[in-house]
Design a protein around this motif. Structure first.
Motif, mmCIF file in Angstrom:
data_model
loop_
_atom_site.group_PDB
_atom_site.id
_atom_site.type_symbol
_atom_site.label_atom_id
_atom_site.label_comp_id
_atom_site.label_asym_id
_atom_site.label_seq_id
_atom_site.Cartn_x
_atom_site.Cartn_y
_atom_site.Cartn_z
ATOM 1 N N SER A 32 0.847 -1.184 0.000
ATOM 2 C CA SER A 32 0.000 0.000 0.000
ATOM 3 C C SER A 32 0.885 1.237 0.000
ATOM 4 C CB SER A 32 -0.904 0.008 1.236
ATOM 5 O OG SER A 32 -0.121 -0.129 2.409
ATOM 6 N N TYR A 36 0.823 11.886 1.876
ATOM 7 C CA TYR A 36 0.261 12.741 2.912
ATOM 8 C C TYR A 36 0.753 14.162 2.677
ATOM 9 C CZ TYR A 36 -1.582 9.109 6.047
ATOM 10 O OH TYR A 36 -2.314 8.091 6.601
ATOM 11 N N GLY A 95 3.016 -4.113 8.936
ATOM 12 C CA GLY A 95 1.723 -3.463 9.070
ATOM 13 C C GLY A 95 1.805 -2.007 9.473
ATOM 14 N N LEU A 97 3.450 2.073 8.800
ATOM 15 C CA LEU A 97 3.709 2.990 7.705
ATOM 16 C C LEU A 97 5.114 3.558 7.849
ATOM 17 C CD1 LEU A 97 0.384 5.038 7.549
ATOM 18 C CD2 LEU A 97 1.104 3.186 6.041
ATOM 19 N N TYR B 31 -6.181 0.665 16.369
ATOM 20 C CA TYR B 31 -4.747 0.951 16.245
ATOM 21 C C TYR B 31 -4.461 2.388 16.641
ATOM 22 C CZ TYR B 31 -0.100 1.213 14.072
ATOM 23 O OH TYR B 31 1.247 1.382 13.842
ATOM 24 N N TYR B 35 4.356 9.181 17.207
ATOM 25 C CA TYR B 35 5.494 9.529 16.366
ATOM 26 C C TYR B 35 6.170 10.758 16.944
ATOM 27 C CZ TYR B 35 3.180 6.758 12.680
ATOM 28 O OH TYR B 35 2.583 5.762 11.947
ATOM 29 N N LEU B 43 9.139 11.740 10.211
ATOM 30 C CA LEU B 43 8.328 11.130 11.260
ATOM 31 C C LEU B 43 8.890 9.759 11.617
ATOM 32 C CD1 LEU B 43 4.813 12.020 9.929
ATOM 33 C CD2 LEU B 43 5.459 12.249 12.311
ATOM 34 N N GLN B 45 8.350 6.415 14.279
ATOM 35 C CA GLN B 45 7.382 5.810 15.185
ATOM 36 C C GLN B 45 8.050 5.445 16.517
ATOM 37 O OE1 GLN B 45 5.645 1.867 14.242
ATOM 38 N NE2 GLN B 45 3.660 2.880 14.375
ATOM 39 N N PHE B 90 3.379 13.477 17.570
ATOM 40 C CA PHE B 90 2.057 13.259 17.015
ATOM 41 C C PHE B 90 1.515 11.904 17.458
ATOM 42 C CE2 PHE B 90 1.544 16.813 14.277
ATOM 43 C CZ PHE B 90 2.787 17.111 13.739
ATOM 44 N N ALA B 98 -4.662 -3.419 10.520
ATOM 45 C CA ALA B 98 -3.555 -3.346 9.555
ATOM 46 C C ALA B 98 -3.442 -1.903 9.085
ATOM 47 C CB ALA B 98 -3.821 -4.287 8.375
ATOM 48 N N PRO B 99 -2.792 -1.078 9.837
ATOM 49 C CA PRO B 99 -2.759 0.360 9.540
ATOM 50 C C PRO B 99 -2.065 0.696 8.242
ATOM 51 C CG PRO B 99 -1.172 -0.159 11.234
ATOM 52 C CD PRO B 99 -1.999 -1.401 11.015
ATOM 53 N N SER B 100 -1.322 -0.219 7.693
ATOM 54 C CA SER B 100 -0.629 0.099 6.447
ATOM 55 C C SER B 100 -1.582 0.104 5.261
ATOM 56 C CB SER B 100 0.487 -0.912 6.197
ATOM 57 O OG SER B 100 -0.058 -2.208 6.048
ATOM 58 N N THR B 101 -2.828 -0.286 5.488
ATOM 59 C CA THR B 101 -3.759 -0.287 4.369
ATOM 60 C C THR B 101 -4.891 0.711 4.561
ATOM 61 O OG1 THR B 101 -5.046 -2.058 5.365
ATOM 62 C CG2 THR B 101 -3.279 -2.711 3.885
ATOM 63 N N ASP B 102 -4.785 1.545 5.575
ATOM 64 C CA ASP B 102 -5.877 2.472 5.818
ATOM 65 C C ASP B 102 -5.332 3.818 6.275
ATOM 66 O OD1 ASP B 102 -8.983 2.297 7.725
ATOM 67 O OD2 ASP B 102 -8.393 3.440 5.963
ATOM 68 N N THR B 103 -6.156 4.807 6.197
ATOM 69 C CA THR B 103 -5.766 6.154 6.579
ATOM 70 C C THR B 103 -5.450 6.227 8.057
ATOM 71 O OG1 THR B 103 -7.336 6.990 4.968
ATOM 72 C CG2 THR B 103 -6.502 8.554 6.594
ATOM 73 N N GLN B 104 -4.372 6.895 8.381
ATOM 74 C CA GLN B 104 -4.098 7.212 9.777
ATOM 75 C C GLN B 104 -4.537 8.644 10.029
ATOM 76 O OE1 GLN B 104 -0.759 6.100 12.018
ATOM 77 N NE2 GLN B 104 -0.238 4.351 10.766
ATOM 78 N N PHE B 106 -4.254 11.855 12.436
ATOM 79 C CA PHE B 106 -3.277 12.405 13.357
ATOM 80 C C PHE B 106 -3.886 13.443 14.291
ATOM 81 C CE2 PHE B 106 0.895 10.854 12.070
ATOM 82 C CZ PHE B 106 0.604 10.266 10.850
ATOM 83 N N GLY B 107 -3.368 13.479 15.508
ATOM 84 C CA GLY B 107 -3.683 14.563 16.414
ATOM 85 C C GLY B 107 -2.945 15.825 15.987
#
Lengths: 109, 115
Positions: A32, A36, A95, A97, B31, B35, B43, B45, B90, B98-104, B106-107
């Protein structure tokens, strides 16, 4: 090879210009990909997800070349409000980013 | 309104004085992640959590602790802050495991200065 490499810029372009950013990533298992946008000292916000070979959203086009492990972002008809830092973000193998350091864009009147 | 909140937004402290940065999300995300962002380094983690009571180290966990006792909250704890922890922090959350396939999401960020 660094995990994600981006030209830091800055790219200084006039309003209305077309500008392209490039990004290379090292993890061939990434499935994926995202771009951003981050305004100065603000939180990153999703601009585009990149699926298959690429996709388009209005003035923004993202392309993916898995063989070359290369992602690009094209912005047409640049607006002043496009001034920001653009982060290339491939998915990691666990998993998570992996964020690139970003390319800074400055659109001038 | 769906959001991730962080407090405080700005903090100046001294070396060795324990502090906690809170993070809360109202989207029922499993999830959550912390960061830090430093000039020229992008950024990175610190810690992440896949669900309640499940936390794991990210790329730069040294000097930090986290906890996930409730789904919505994910505080970042600096037991003995040092000047090299001066940074912009952040918190982020994501809809699926599976956060790598969906929008994160951010605060707004916490700017921390350790003197």
């Amino acid at each position: 090879r660094k995990e994600v490499e981006q030209d830091p810029g800055p790219f200084n372009v006039p309003e209305g210009a077309t500008v392209a950013f490039n990004c290379t990533y090292s993890n061939s298992a990434s499935q994926s990909f995202f771009w951003y946008r981050q305004d100065c000292r603000k939180e990153p916000k999703l601009l585009m997800s990149v699926y298959s070979s690429g996709n388009e959203d209005g003035r923004f086009t993202a392309q993916l070349n898995r063989a070359s492990q290369y992602i690009s972002l094209l912005i047409r008809d640049s607006k002043l409000s496009d001034s920001a830092t653009y982060l290339c973000v491939p998915g990691g193998s666990q998993g998570n980013l992996i964020f690139g350091k970003g390319t800074k864009l400055s659109v001038k009147p | 309104e769906a959001q991730v909140t962080q407090n405080p937004r700005y903090l100046i402290t001294v070396t060795g004085k324990k502090l906690t940065v809170t993070c809360s999300q109202n989207m029922n995300h499993e999830y959550m992640s912390w960061y830090r962002q430093d000039p020229g380094l992008g950024l990175r983690q610190i810690y992440y959590s896949m669900n309640v009571e499940v936390t794991d180290k990210g790329d730069v966990p040294e000097g930090y602790k986290v906890s996930r006792k409730e789904k919505r909250n994910f505080p970042l704890i600096l037991e003995s802050p040092s000047p090299n922890q001066t940074s912009l922090y952040f918190c982020a959350s994501s809809t699926i495991l599976a956060p790598s396939t969906d929008t994160q999401y951010f605060g707004p960020g916490t700017r921390l200065t350790v003197l």
